[in-house]
Design a protein around this motif. Structure first.
Motif, PDB file in Angstrom:
ATOM      1  N   ALA A 247      24.037  30.709 -19.053  1.00 34.68           N
ATOM      2  CA  ALA A 247      23.027  29.584 -19.675  1.00 34.68           C
ATOM      3  C   ALA A 247      23.191  28.319 -19.246  1.00 34.68           C
ATOM      4  O   ALA A 247      22.501  27.418 -19.139  1.00 34.68           O
ATOM      5  CB  ALA A 247      23.103  29.948 -21.338  1.00 34.68           C
ATOM      6  N   ALA A 248      24.621  28.055 -18.815  1.00 36.23           N
ATOM      7  CA  ALA A 248      24.716  26.450 -18.589  1.00 36.23           C
ATOM      8  C   ALA A 248      24.148  26.205 -17.133  1.00 36.23           C
ATOM      9  O   ALA A 248      23.538  25.270 -16.872  1.00 36.23           O
ATOM     10  CB  ALA A 248      26.420  26.577 -18.304  1.00 36.23           C
ATOM     11  N   GLY A 249      24.089  27.140 -16.466  1.00 39.13           N
ATOM     12  CA  GLY A 249      23.638  26.949 -15.099  1.00 39.13           C
ATOM     13  C   GLY A 249      22.205  26.720 -15.233  1.00 39.13           C
ATOM     14  O   GLY A 249      21.304  26.028 -14.529  1.00 39.13           O
TER      15      GLY A 249
ATOM     16  N   GLU B 292      13.770  15.994 -15.902  1.00 42.17           N
ATOM     17  CA  GLU B 292      14.111  14.542 -15.473  1.00 42.17           C
ATOM     18  C   GLU B 292      13.078  13.991 -14.366  1.00 42.17           C
ATOM     19  O   GLU B 292      13.137  12.810 -14.282  1.00 42.17           O
ATOM     20  CB  GLU B 292      15.487  14.463 -15.009  1.00 42.17           C
ATOM     21  CG  GLU B 292      16.522  14.400 -16.254  1.00 42.17           C
ATOM     22  CD  GLU B 292      17.971  14.419 -15.887  1.00 42.17           C
ATOM     23  OE1 GLU B 292      18.024  14.445 -14.647  1.00 42.17           O
ATOM     24  OE2 GLU B 292      18.896  14.818 -16.547  1.00 42.17           O
ATOM     25  N   GLN B 293      12.372  14.917 -13.549  1.00 39.41           N
ATOM     26  CA  GLN B 293      11.360  14.421 -12.704  1.00 39.41           C
ATOM     27  C   GLN B 293      10.255  14.182 -13.330  1.00 39.41           C
ATOM     28  O   GLN B 293       9.294  13.439 -12.619  1.00 39.41           O
ATOM     29  CB  GLN B 293      11.347  15.753 -11.849  1.00 39.41           C
ATOM     30  CG  GLN B 293      12.423  16.202 -11.114  1.00 39.41           C
ATOM     31  CD  GLN B 293      12.737  15.947  -9.735  1.00 39.41           C
ATOM     32  OE1 GLN B 293      11.763  15.657  -9.013  1.00 39.41           O
ATOM     33  NE2 GLN B 293      13.616  15.886  -9.271  1.00 39.41           N
ATOM     34  N   LEU B 294       9.817  14.423 -14.586  1.00 34.68           N
ATOM     35  CA  LEU B 294       8.646  14.003 -15.502  1.00 34.68           C
ATOM     36  C   LEU B 294       8.930  12.711 -15.907  1.00 34.68           C
ATOM     37  O   LEU B 294       9.882  12.690 -16.491  1.00 34.68           O
ATOM     38  CB  LEU B 294       8.074  15.331 -16.199  1.00 34.68           C
ATOM     39  CG  LEU B 294       7.824  16.440 -15.525  1.00 34.68           C
ATOM     40  CD1 LEU B 294       7.588  17.611 -16.548  1.00 34.68           C
ATOM     41  CD2 LEU B 294       6.822  16.357 -14.530  1.00 34.68           C
TER      42      LEU B 294
ATOM     43  N   GLY C 261      15.683  28.899 -26.680  1.00 30.44           N
ATOM     44  CA  GLY C 261      17.017  28.472 -26.924  1.00 30.44           C
ATOM     45  C   GLY C 261      17.257  27.448 -25.801  1.00 30.44           C
ATOM     46  O   GLY C 261      17.662  26.318 -26.075  1.00 30.44           O
ATOM     47  N   LEU C 262      16.857  27.528 -24.503  1.00 29.79           N
ATOM     48  CA  LEU C 262      17.107  26.494 -23.371  1.00 29.79           C
ATOM     49  C   LEU C 262      16.318  25.444 -23.633  1.00 29.79           C
ATOM     50  O   LEU C 262      16.833  24.095 -23.805  1.00 29.79           O
ATOM     51  CB  LEU C 262      16.902  27.132 -22.128  1.00 29.79           C
ATOM     52  CG  LEU C 262      17.859  28.338 -21.620  1.00 29.79           C
ATOM     53  CD1 LEU C 262      17.698  28.859 -20.283  1.00 29.79           C
ATOM     54  CD2 LEU C 262      19.348  27.687 -21.271  1.00 29.79           C
TER      55      LEU C 262
ATOM     56  N   LEU D 131      17.106  23.310 -15.931  1.00 27.59           N
ATOM     57  CA  LEU D 131      16.257  22.756 -16.532  1.00 27.59           C
ATOM     58  C   LEU D 131      15.934  21.245 -16.680  1.00 27.59           C
ATOM     59  O   LEU D 131      15.016  20.488 -16.508  1.00 27.59           O
ATOM     60  CB  LEU D 131      16.213  23.436 -17.987  1.00 27.59           C
ATOM     61  CG  LEU D 131      14.871  22.962 -19.015  1.00 27.59           C
ATOM     62  CD1 LEU D 131      13.539  23.341 -18.546  1.00 27.59           C
ATOM     63  CD2 LEU D 131      15.278  23.584 -20.567  1.00 27.59           C
ATOM     64  N   CYS D 132      17.341  20.803 -16.740  1.00 28.28           N
ATOM     65  CA  CYS D 132      17.422  19.304 -17.018  1.00 28.28           C
ATOM     66  C   CYS D 132      16.954  18.520 -15.848  1.00 28.28           C
ATOM     67  O   CYS D 132      16.152  17.650 -15.613  1.00 28.28           O
ATOM     68  CB  CYS D 132      18.661  19.004 -17.438  1.00 28.28           C
ATOM     69  SG  CYS D 132      19.663  19.471 -18.921  1.00 28.28           S
TER      70      CYS D 132
END
Length: 356
Positions: A171-173, A183-185, A235-236, A178-179
């Motif tokens: 999940a961390a990967g 962050e590009q938006l 959840g993510l 996702l981050c």
């Protein structure tokens, strides 16, 4: 293996050059070498996708390329299509190389073993989707519901998250990926896309796909597996959203109370955080006897006015029965802690309970 990983590190450069003016010097031989590298990367994808450790190693090596945080292991499988699309859109590509590219794409086998098309068919589909999303948006005739482009962006985000989940089990990967995407938006748009994605997940497993069918047809096992996957995806999204108080506060200020009430009615983790945030905002209101109403005590801390706070609590009380009971119980507890007054103007929670 280190030699292969070193070759994989060249993928960002290959894609960057294909979009640059450097291709003006490409001849047919150079083009063939670039396409050969793309097919080699696709070959690595086919070899490594069933081997989690190698897949993760390749993904980590790609994510080390800072200018391209969106690249992951799945990029290898799409490399011929990504390269072909970039070159087709690059006006600097010489005519001879362009003709060579078109012949190569048309001669490429279009049928694959999986459901996803390859070759010209996939290029045409993605180009059509890009053109559709680039159309100027018209003002919606009916305000409720996100606009079509927002829905499409949310669907693409969910699709890529699921694809990333099949390749990166940790999940961390997936959260790091996702981050990097969000962050590009610009921040308001990122919040809108996340809200739309969370809303789509509540329409049922696979409902955002064509026909609303589950991803494996109609089997119960496939439906349950899809539902579990959507739960992990939600959840993510919530983990990213609730990572910092500042981010969640900005998210809540960006969206209307009706949308937040809908999400709070389906995600208990979000509803608890939202009620805590509203409680914090309400605690910064004081009663002005001269004006006969609640006003902000500190402009830099009180984010909402009395009218806005009342409207948001009203939306929560108009939601599901469980959400309504949860909201009223929270307000009653706050009123009790504030002295359990039953007279207007002494406690903001008393006045909110009377209003909603």
């Amino acid at each position: 293996m280190e030699v292969v990983l070193g070759q994989v590190e060249q993928l960002p450069a290959l894609l960057a050059v294909s979009r640059s003016a450097l291709v003006r010097d490409w001849d047919s031989l150079t083009l063939d070498r670039a396409l050969e590298w793309a097919r080699y990367f696709q070959h690595l994808y086919d070899r490594f996708r069933a081997r989690p450790q190698l897949r993760e190693a390749v993904g980590r090596r790609l994510r080390r390329s800072q200018p391209y945080p969106l690249l992951g292991f799945s990029t290898l499988g799409r490399c011929p299509q990504l390269l072909g699309l970039a070159l087709l859109e690059n006006r600097a590509l010489p005519p001879a190389a362009c003709r060579r590219l078109l012949r190569s794409l048309l001669q490429c086998p279009g049928a694959g073993t999986g459901p996803e098309p390859r070759g010209p068919e996939l290029l045409a589909r993605r180009k059509a989707a890009a053109c559709l999303l680039a159309l100027p948006r018209r003002p919606p005739r009916r305000p409720p519901g996100p606009e079509a482009q927002l829905q499409a962006e949310a669907q693409l985000l969910l699709s890529r998250l699921r694809e990333e989940g099949r390749e990166v089990r940790e999940a961390a990967g997936r959260l790091r990926w996702l981050c990097g995407v969000l962050e590009q938006l610009p921040q308001p748009r990122a919040f809108e896309v996340v809200a739309a994605a969370l809303a789509l997940l509540q329409q049922g497993p696979g409902s955002e796909q064509a026909g609303g069918r589950s991803r494996d047809g109609s089997s119960l096992d496939g439906y349950q597996e899809s539902a579990a996957g959507d739960g992990c995806t939600a959840g993510l999204l919530l983990s990213w959203l609730l990572a910092t108080q500042e981010r969640f506060s900005a998210f809540c200020l960006c969206l209307p109370g009706s949308h937040l009430a809908f999400l709070a009615g389906h995600y208990s983790q979000l509803s608890r955080s939202y009620l805590d945030l509203l409680t914090s905002w309400g605690s910064h209101l004081i009663y002005d006897p001269l004006q006969g109403r609640w006003v902000k005590s500190c402009l830099d801390k009180a984010e909402l006015s009395w009218e806005e706070l009342r409207q948001r609590f009203s939306c929560l009380c108009q939601g599901s029965t469980l959400l309504k009971e949860q909201t009223q119980a929270a307000l009653k507890l706050l009123r009790t802690q504030d002295g359990d007054f039953k007279v207007c103007g002494l406690s903001v929670w008393t006045d909110l309970l009377m209003e909603v």
